[in-house]
Design an enzyme around this catalytic site. Structure first.
Site, short mmCIF file in Angstrom:
data_model
loop_
_atom_site.label_atom_id
_atom_site.label_comp_id
_atom_site.label_asym_id
_atom_site.label_seq_id
_atom_site.Cartn_x
_atom_site.Cartn_y
_atom_site.Cartn_z
N CYS A 140 14.16 5.19 5.19
CA CYS A 140 13.35 4.11 5.75
C CYS A 140 14.10 2.81 5.47
O CYS A 140 14.15 2.34 4.33
CB CYS A 140 11.98 4.12 5.11
SG CYS A 140 10.85 2.88 5.75
N CYS B 291 33.47 -17.85 30.03
CA CYS B 291 32.73 -16.66 30.48
C CYS B 291 33.07 -15.47 29.60
O CYS B 291 34.25 -15.13 29.41
CB CYS B 291 33.08 -16.36 31.94
SG CYS B 291 32.32 -14.87 32.57
#
Length: 295
Positions: free
Chosen positions: A118, A146
């Site tokens: 977990c 870009c």
């Protein structure tokens, strides 16, 4: 001449935000159902946010409805277990740096392996598309116009394992491409690079980045105008900051009027799927990026 290797590069611990440090260093816990990797199902590798060590593969992730990412196995040797001070649970830490990850439970019969790691999302980074072997990996974040073009060139560098296009440096949480294009979110189009420090180095990748775009252009790159196309280096730790400043000073000494800025890395948001591997998918070549030797 002897062969050049990079295995001795010192991978420093990454800078942590206050929230990350509370969980990773102070053994806190993020709120259930809020972590960014809780519902992630993409193929890839989960790394330690603090040191870059490979921890878990997506193939071992499963839906447990517990509120945190769950795995039924670790990458061999990546995680250490310790009795929690509460006397009831077993704590798990990164074996490379001791970062707190969460807890491990057995006997729940949720998977055939009967184990549930977990893990706090905030304790991890995710590298999509590749299942990395055990080891520590470096991260670099660059913005230079870009992101399609920067991604295209960086993907072809030896030692680069993953390049993801996205947005960083802004003030809006999880922005879309359309929002970033308005120029109002503060984000830059950027790429997040995961590399093998045994095969390349941050300095080598940074120098190459400064040679595939024009670091003298202000607020644009080629025909693309807007602050989101700025040139910026987002450092993960002090060592990367020093390297960035050194390389930019080298270019200044050669007479270049450098526009590239240097900033501490903040949250990186992955762009929409159609932006990933753009030029390879479309069979085209970058229109505003090209290699120019500067070092």
């Amino acid at each position: 001449m002897s062969e050049v290797t990079y295995s001795q590069e010192k991978l420093q611990y990454n800078d942590l935000s206050k929230e990350e440090s509370n969980v990773i260093n102070n053994k806190g816990t993020e709120r259930a159902f809020t972590g960014k990797y809780y519902k992630t199902t993409d193929k890839g590798t989960y790394l330690c946010r603090k040191c870059g060590a490979a921890l878990y593969h997506s193939t071992d992730k499963f839906k447990s409805d517990c509120g945190w990412p769950s795995f039924d196995d670790e990458i061999k040797g990546a995680v250490n277990r310790f009795p929690d001070p509460d006397g009831m649970r077993t704590e798990i830490e990164c074996a490379s740096c001791g970062a707190h990850l969460g807890h491990v439970f057995t006997g729940e019969m949720l998977t055939p392996k009967n184990t549930r790691y977990c893990v706090n999302s905030i304790s991890m980074d995710f590298v999509p598309g590749v299942l990395l072997p055990a080891g520590r990996y470096g991260t670099a974040i660059f913005a230079g116009g870009c992101f399609w073009g920067v991604e295209y060139f960086m993907q072809q560098q030896p030692g680069v394992l993953s390049v993801v296009s996205g947005f960083t440096g802004g003030h809006v949480k999880n922005p879309s491409y359309r929002e970033v294009c308005t120029g109002t979110t503060g984000h830059a189009e950027a790429v997040k690079i995961i590399y093998d420090a045994d095969k390349t180095s941050y300095d080598k990748l940074l120098k190459y980045f400064l040679e595939i775009h024009d670091p003298t252009e202000v607020g644009h790159q080629g025909p693309d105008y807007g602050d989101q196309y700025r040139s910026e280096i987002f450092y993960m730790n002090d060592d990367q900051k020093k390297i960035a400043e050194k390389d930019l000073d080298i270019l200044r000494a050669k007479g270049l009027k450098i526009a590239t800025t240097v900033a501490q890395a903040s949250e990186f948001y992955t762009a929409e799927d159609y932006h990933q591997d753009y030029y390879f998918k479309n069979g085209k070549l970058p229109y505003c990026h090209a290699y120019t030797q500067r070092f």
